[in-house]
Write a protein that holds these residues in place. Structure first.
Motif, PDB file in Angstrom:
ATOM      1  N   ILE A 171       0.841  -1.201   0.000  1.00 31.84           N
ATOM      2  CA  ILE A 171       0.000   0.000   0.000  1.00 31.84           C
ATOM      3  C   ILE A 171       0.878   1.254   0.000  1.00 31.84           C
ATOM      4  N   GLN A 172       1.948   1.237   0.783  1.00 36.16           N
ATOM      5  CA  GLN A 172       2.857   2.385   0.831  1.00 36.16           C
ATOM      6  C   GLN A 172       3.535   2.610  -0.523  1.00 36.16           C
ATOM      7  N   ILE A 173       3.934   1.531  -1.184  1.00 40.89           N
ATOM      8  CA  ILE A 173       4.589   1.649  -2.494  1.00 40.89           C
ATOM      9  C   ILE A 173       3.609   2.233  -3.511  1.00 40.89           C
ATOM     10  N   VAL A 174       2.403   1.696  -3.561  1.00 44.66           N
ATOM     11  CA  VAL A 174       1.386   2.187  -4.492  1.00 44.66           C
ATOM     12  C   VAL A 174       1.092   3.662  -4.230  1.00 44.66           C
ATOM     13  N   LEU A 175       0.901   4.027  -2.972  1.00 48.87           N
ATOM     14  CA  LEU A 175       0.633   5.427  -2.639  1.00 48.87           C
ATOM     15  C   LEU A 175       1.827   6.318  -2.971  1.00 48.87           C
ATOM     16  N   ALA A 176       3.033   5.803  -2.806  1.00 53.09           N
ATOM     17  CA  ALA A 176       4.219   6.588  -3.145  1.00 53.09           C
ATOM     18  C   ALA A 176       4.218   6.943  -4.628  1.00 53.09           C
ATOM     19  N   TYR A 177       3.905   5.982  -5.488  1.00 46.49           N
ATOM     20  CA  TYR A 177       3.887   6.267  -6.925  1.00 46.49           C
ATOM     21  C   TYR A 177       2.765   7.234  -7.293  1.00 46.49           C
ATOM     22  N   ILE A 178       1.578   7.002  -6.772  1.00 43.07           N
ATOM     23  CA  ILE A 178       0.433   7.849  -7.129  1.00 43.07           C
ATOM     24  C   ILE A 178       0.628   9.279  -6.616  1.00 43.07           C
ATOM     25  N   THR A 179       1.046   9.424  -5.354  1.00 42.23           N
ATOM     26  CA  THR A 179       1.206  10.773  -4.810  1.00 42.23           C
ATOM     27  C   THR A 179       2.404  11.497  -5.422  1.00 42.23           C
ATOM     28  N   THR A 180       3.449  10.750  -5.752  1.00 37.90           N
ATOM     29  CA  THR A 180       4.597  11.372  -6.405  1.00 37.90           C
ATOM     30  C   THR A 180       4.210  11.923  -7.770  1.00 37.90           C
ATOM     31  N   ALA A 181       3.474  11.134  -8.532  1.00 34.52           N
ATOM     32  CA  ALA A 181       3.022  11.609  -9.851  1.00 34.52           C
ATOM     33  C   ALA A 181       2.131  12.832  -9.699  1.00 34.52           C
ATOM     34  N   TYR A 182       1.223  12.801  -8.730  1.00 30.74           N
ATOM     35  CA  TYR A 182       0.333  13.942  -8.506  1.00 30.74           C
ATOM     36  C   TYR A 182       1.134  15.188  -8.121  1.00 30.74           C
ATOM     37  N   ASP A 183       2.075  15.029  -7.190  1.00 30.77           N
ATOM     38  CA  ASP A 183       2.893  16.175  -6.768  1.00 30.77           C
ATOM     39  C   ASP A 183       3.719  16.728  -7.923  1.00 30.77           C
ATOM     40  N   LYS A 184       4.239  15.848  -8.763  1.00 27.37           N
ATOM     41  CA  LYS A 184       5.026  16.308  -9.909  1.00 27.37           C
ATOM     42  C   LYS A 184       4.164  17.092 -10.890  1.00 27.37           C
ATOM     43  N   LEU A 185       2.903  16.704 -11.035  1.00 22.48           N
ATOM     44  CA  LEU A 185       2.000  17.437 -11.929  1.00 22.48           C
ATOM     45  C   LEU A 185       1.767  18.873 -11.452  1.00 22.48           C
ATOM     46  N   LEU A 186       2.003  19.120 -10.183  1.00 20.90           N
ATOM     47  CA  LEU A 186       1.833  20.472  -9.646  1.00 20.90           C
ATOM     48  C   LEU A 186       3.037  21.365  -9.942  1.00 20.90           C
ATOM     49  N   GLY A 187       4.157  20.749 -10.318  1.00 22.64           N
ATOM     50  CA  GLY A 187       5.372  21.516 -10.567  1.00 22.64           C
ATOM     51  C   GLY A 187       5.527  21.901 -12.027  1.00 22.64           C
ATOM     52  N   ASP A 188       5.974  23.117 -12.264  1.00 26.01           N
ATOM     53  CA  ASP A 188       6.142  23.612 -13.639  1.00 26.01           C
ATOM     54  C   ASP A 188       7.194  22.826 -14.418  1.00 26.01           C
ATOM     55  N   ASP A 189       8.285  22.402 -13.747  1.00 21.18           N
ATOM     56  CA  ASP A 189       9.349  21.666 -14.432  1.00 21.18           C
ATOM     57  C   ASP A 189       8.859  20.354 -15.030  1.00 21.18           C
ATOM     58  N   TRP A 190       7.897  19.726 -14.381  1.00 23.24           N
ATOM     59  CA  TRP A 190       7.358  18.467 -14.897  1.00 23.24           C
ATOM     60  C   TRP A 190       6.363  18.732 -16.014  1.00 23.24           C
ATOM     61  N   LYS A 191       5.575  19.787 -15.865  1.00 20.82           N
ATOM     62  CA  LYS A 191       4.594  20.108 -16.909  1.00 20.82           C
ATOM     63  C   LYS A 191       5.260  20.572 -18.193  1.00 20.82           C
ATOM     64  N   ASP A 192       6.329  21.372 -18.071  1.00 21.46           N
ATOM     65  CA  ASP A 192       6.973  21.865 -19.292  1.00 21.46           C
ATOM     66  C   ASP A 192       8.023  20.896 -19.844  1.00 21.46           C
ATOM     67  N   GLY A 193       8.261  19.801 -19.112  1.00 22.93           N
ATOM     68  CA  GLY A 193       9.159  18.763 -19.614  1.00 22.93           C
ATOM     69  C   GLY A 193      10.627  18.978 -19.322  1.00 22.93           C
ATOM     70  N   SER A 194      10.955  19.909 -18.437  1.00 25.65           N
ATOM     71  CA  SER A 194      12.364  20.222 -18.189  1.00 25.65           C
ATOM     72  C   SER A 194      12.932  19.601 -16.912  1.00 25.65           C
ATOM     73  N   ALA A 195      12.167  18.830 -16.180  1.00 23.82           N
ATOM     74  CA  ALA A 195      12.622  18.299 -14.890  1.00 23.82           C
ATOM     75  C   ALA A 195      13.867  17.421 -15.030  1.00 23.82           C
TER      76      ALA A 195
END
Length: 142
Positions: free
Chosen positions: A4-28
């Motif tokens: 459960i922790q692993i699954v939540l880590a992937y889902i929440t990490t992806a969600y948090d990255k979507l909030l960052g401009d570097d991930w949205k613009d592809g420069s991360a």
């Protein structure tokens, strides 16, 4: 609980990255490999100069992390998800200085491997034509 922790880590990490401009613009990925504190070695010119490749690597990391959170839960995709997650974390370990993060996540991913699949991996070895496969004893495997 670990799964459960692993699954939540992937889902929440992806969600948090979507909030960052570097991930949205592809420069991360560019920022990670350009950072002296994060990169393991000097990146090649073709990588730094190739915006399409950098964006593809950034967005594919985001997509894979989001997908892994769900693919690990579904038995039909679990084996492929485990292989994909291990490959991704090996890549992180090779290219980035993230300490024990990649090995820790890889160990956590192994909790999704069934005893039957683990036995099959342990029994596998290259062999000559006509040579019988090696077998791990039940006591050693279980």
């Amino acid at each position: 609980v670990m799964q459960i922790q692993i699954v939540l880590a992937y889902i929440t990490t992806a969600y948090d990255k979507l909030l960052g401009d570097d991930w949205k613009d592809g420069s991360a990925v560019f920022h990670a490999i350009a950072s002296d504190t994060l990169r393991s070695f000097e990146p090649q010119e073709f990588l730094i100069d190739n915006a399409l490749l950098i964006r593809s690597m950034t967005w594919s990391t985001l997509v894979v992390e989001a997908a892994l959170g769900y693919w690990l839960l579904w038995t039909r995709t679990r084996r492929w998800a485990v292989l994909l997650a291990i490959a991704m974390h090996v890549g992180f370990q090779v290219f980035l200085k993230l300490g024990f993060f990649a090995p820790a996540m890889t160990i956590g991913i192994l909790s999704f491997v069934s005893a039957r699949d683990a036995r099959r991996v342990l029994d596998w070895r290259p062999r000559l034509p006509g040579q019988a496969p090696a077998r791990v004893s039940e006591a050693a495997a279980g």
